[in-house]
Design a protein around this motif. Sequence first.
Motif, PDB file in Angstrom:
ATOM      1  N   LEU A 113       1.061  -1.065  -0.366  1.00  0.00           N
ATOM      2  CA  LEU A 113       0.340  -0.343   0.230  1.00  0.00           C
ATOM      3  C   LEU A 113       1.476   0.981   0.029  1.00  0.00           C
ATOM      4  N   PHE A 114       0.095   2.397  -0.400  1.00  0.00           N
ATOM      5  CA  PHE A 114       1.008   4.065  -0.087  1.00  0.00           C
ATOM      6  C   PHE A 114       0.396   4.735   1.169  1.00  0.00           C
ATOM      7  N   GLU A 120       2.463   3.543  11.674  1.00  0.00           N
ATOM      8  CA  GLU A 120       2.783   2.673  12.356  1.00  0.00           C
ATOM      9  C   GLU A 120       2.898   0.858  10.909  1.00  0.00           C
ATOM     10  N   VAL A 121       1.431   1.388  11.333  1.00  0.00           N
ATOM     11  CA  VAL A 121       1.249  -0.481  10.196  1.00  0.00           C
ATOM     12  C   VAL A 121       2.266   0.135   8.129  1.00  0.00           C
ATOM     13  N   LYS A 124       4.937  -2.446   7.561  1.00  0.00           N
ATOM     14  CA  LYS A 124       4.486  -3.597   7.083  1.00  0.00           C
ATOM     15  C   LYS A 124       4.433  -3.946   5.814  1.00  0.00           C
ATOM     16  N   MET A 125       3.273  -2.739   5.626  1.00  0.00           N
ATOM     17  CA  MET A 125       2.361  -2.806   4.656  1.00  0.00           C
ATOM     18  C   MET A 125       2.381  -1.887   2.742  1.00  0.00           C
ATOM     19  N   ASN A 126       3.858  -0.690   3.497  1.00  0.00           N
ATOM     20  CA  ASN A 126       3.524   0.156   2.345  1.00  0.00           C
ATOM     21  C   ASN A 126       4.641  -0.979   1.566  1.00  0.00           C
ATOM     22  N   GLU A 127       4.192  -0.743   0.216  1.00  0.00           N
ATOM     23  CA  GLU A 127       5.383  -1.099  -1.071  1.00  0.00           C
ATOM     24  C   GLU A 127       6.717  -0.846  -0.273  1.00  0.00           C
ATOM     25  N   ARG A 128       7.483  -1.429  -0.494  1.00  0.00           N
ATOM     26  CA  ARG A 128       8.856  -1.525  -0.725  1.00  0.00           C
ATOM     27  C   ARG A 128      10.238  -2.469  -1.145  1.00  0.00           C
TER      28      ARG A 128
END
Length: 204
Positions: A113-114, A120-121, A124-128
């Motif tokens: 996600l973006f 804090e989330v 772990k959830m953002n594009e990397r």
Amino acid sequence: MNRFIAKEGWTVVFTLLGLLLLVWIFWGFSFILLLAFLAFLFLFRASKPYLVCNDEKAILAPIDGRITRIENAYYEDFGECLELNIKNAFYDCGSLSAPIKMQFEKLTLRHGLFLCSELEVAKKMNERMIIRAFAGDKSIIMRICAGSLDRKLKLMNNPHHLNAGDKMGFLLNGSVSLLLPKDTRVHVGLNDEIKAGSLLAYLS
């Protein structure tokens, strides 16, 4: 042109410029479109980092921003290491460059996600993108995390051999973590504002 405007912003900048000219010709001058054009011109401005050190063991800042983390960490098969995180705000220049002369060992893109990077989330959830590389006889990891304004993480021409300061990509408001050997000598402090190319640390 890419000396002044990042390639990643060409489409939106020139689309806005064309729209501004068309509206001006057929209906009249639009201050709203002009402000939008200037805003995106500012966001996608490009700059070449000024390298303050030519030492092959020097770790240089890969992007403009603020130091938000300097701490010991543990990362998968890399083991114990030193993590140094740089947060790039939307008003900072987003040109991303290599922090040291390095050879890629492994590149992993994890789609996500973006979300706002302050959440804090988002960690772990953002594009990397995770780049493991050799810098001489040392292993380092670059972990590039997208921000809320970014829409896709992509390296320029997907290079595998880079010199310090070579362009890698562009971030609008993401963050870059450098995972370095534990004996690395750090030359910056928490919350320091830094420019791309400035000295961060030395590999021992």
